[in-house]
Design a protein around this motif. Structure first.
Motif, short mmCIF file in Angstrom:
data_model
loop_
_atom_site.label_atom_id
_atom_site.label_comp_id
_atom_site.label_asym_id
_atom_site.label_seq_id
_atom_site.Cartn_x
_atom_site.Cartn_y
_atom_site.Cartn_z
N GLN A 137 0.85 -1.19 0.00
CA GLN A 137 0.00 0.00 0.00
C GLN A 137 0.89 1.24 0.00
O GLN A 137 1.99 1.23 0.55
CB GLN A 137 -0.87 0.04 1.27
N CYS B 230 -4.43 -1.14 -3.21
CA CYS B 230 -3.69 -2.21 -2.53
C CYS B 230 -3.28 -3.24 -3.58
O CYS B 230 -4.11 -3.69 -4.36
CB CYS B 230 -4.56 -2.85 -1.45
N THR C 46 -1.89 2.54 4.93
CA THR C 46 -1.86 3.86 4.29
C THR C 46 -2.46 4.88 5.24
O THR C 46 -3.58 4.69 5.73
CB THR C 46 -2.69 3.87 2.98
#
Lengths: 116, 111
Positions: free
Chosen positions: B6, B22, B105
């Motif tokens: 990510q 992703c 993230t």
């Protein structure tokens, strides 16, 4: 309401002392887990248990111990053998089996341990 | 369990859609894609999961590519309260139960 309760939320201890973190759930979940989180990093699995009186080591079990005497409770002891115990500790639980199982883990709010 | 990749951080304007990618190029046929998010100093919260088909719930939508090597989590109208770390996880079956978290993230929603 059903959920997972961790205590204490904040804990300070001197180096060399054992500490025990509490985790209780009233969701009737079979499986329970302990994760450790360090600043800026993801969660790492310490121990998990899928049934009472049984548990397995996760990826970073050294310096930790657990017990599962009751379905609702999965306490974690951070022993003096754990070299860097200062961290954020998260407990979780989940259903086991196929019925009504989305695979979701339910997390507590965490316990922040600081060793001085 | 397959590993995921990510981006470390993303920004999104409030009210706009947030699209979090992703990559899971080594995913196996029986592995599900899960998304969780963690607001600062709290436990992670489940968002959504899927196997092959796109999924939608009250929180988000999950788009999985046909080859299943990547996916995108979509928050359709991001709010400031969506600022959090978002984790993409793949794992076998529903009751394997071991979740392996990467760094995730960091999504920053800005007004």
């Amino acid at each position: 309401d059903g959920g997972i309760t961790q205590s204490p939320k904040y804990l300070f201890r001197k180096e060399g002392q054992n500490v025990t973190l509490s985790c209780e759930q009233n969701l009737n979940h079979d499986a329970m887990y302990w994760y450790r989180q360090d600043p800026g990093q993801g969660l790492r699995l310490i121990y998990y248990s899928q049934i009472v009186n049984d548990f397995q080591k996760g990826d970073i079990a050294e310096g930790y111990s657990v017990s599962r005497e009751k379905k609702e409770s999965f306490p974690l002891t951070v022993t003096s053998a754990q070299k860097n115990p200062t961290a954020f500790y998260l407990c979780a639980s989940s259903i086991i089996g196929l019925k009504d199982n989305t695979g979701e883990l339910f997390f507590g709010e965490g316990s922040r341990l600081t060793v001085l | 369990d397959a590993k995921t990749t990510q981006p470390p951080s993303m920004d999104c304007a409030e009210g706009r859609a947030a699209n979090l990618p992703c990559n899971h190029s080594t995913i196996s046929g029986n592995e599900y894609v899960y998304w969780y998010r963690q607001i600062h100093s709290q436990g992670p919260q489940y968002i959504i999961h899927g196997l092959k088909n796109n999924e939608t719930n009250e929180m988000a939508s999950l788009i999985i590519t046909e080859d299943r090597k990547s996916s995108t989590l979509i928050l359709p109208h991001a709010t400031l309260r969506d600022t959090a770390v978002y984790y993409c996880i793949v794992r076998v079956a529903l009751y394997g139960n071991k979740l392996v978290f990467g760094a995730g993230t960091i999504l920053r929603v800005k007004s």
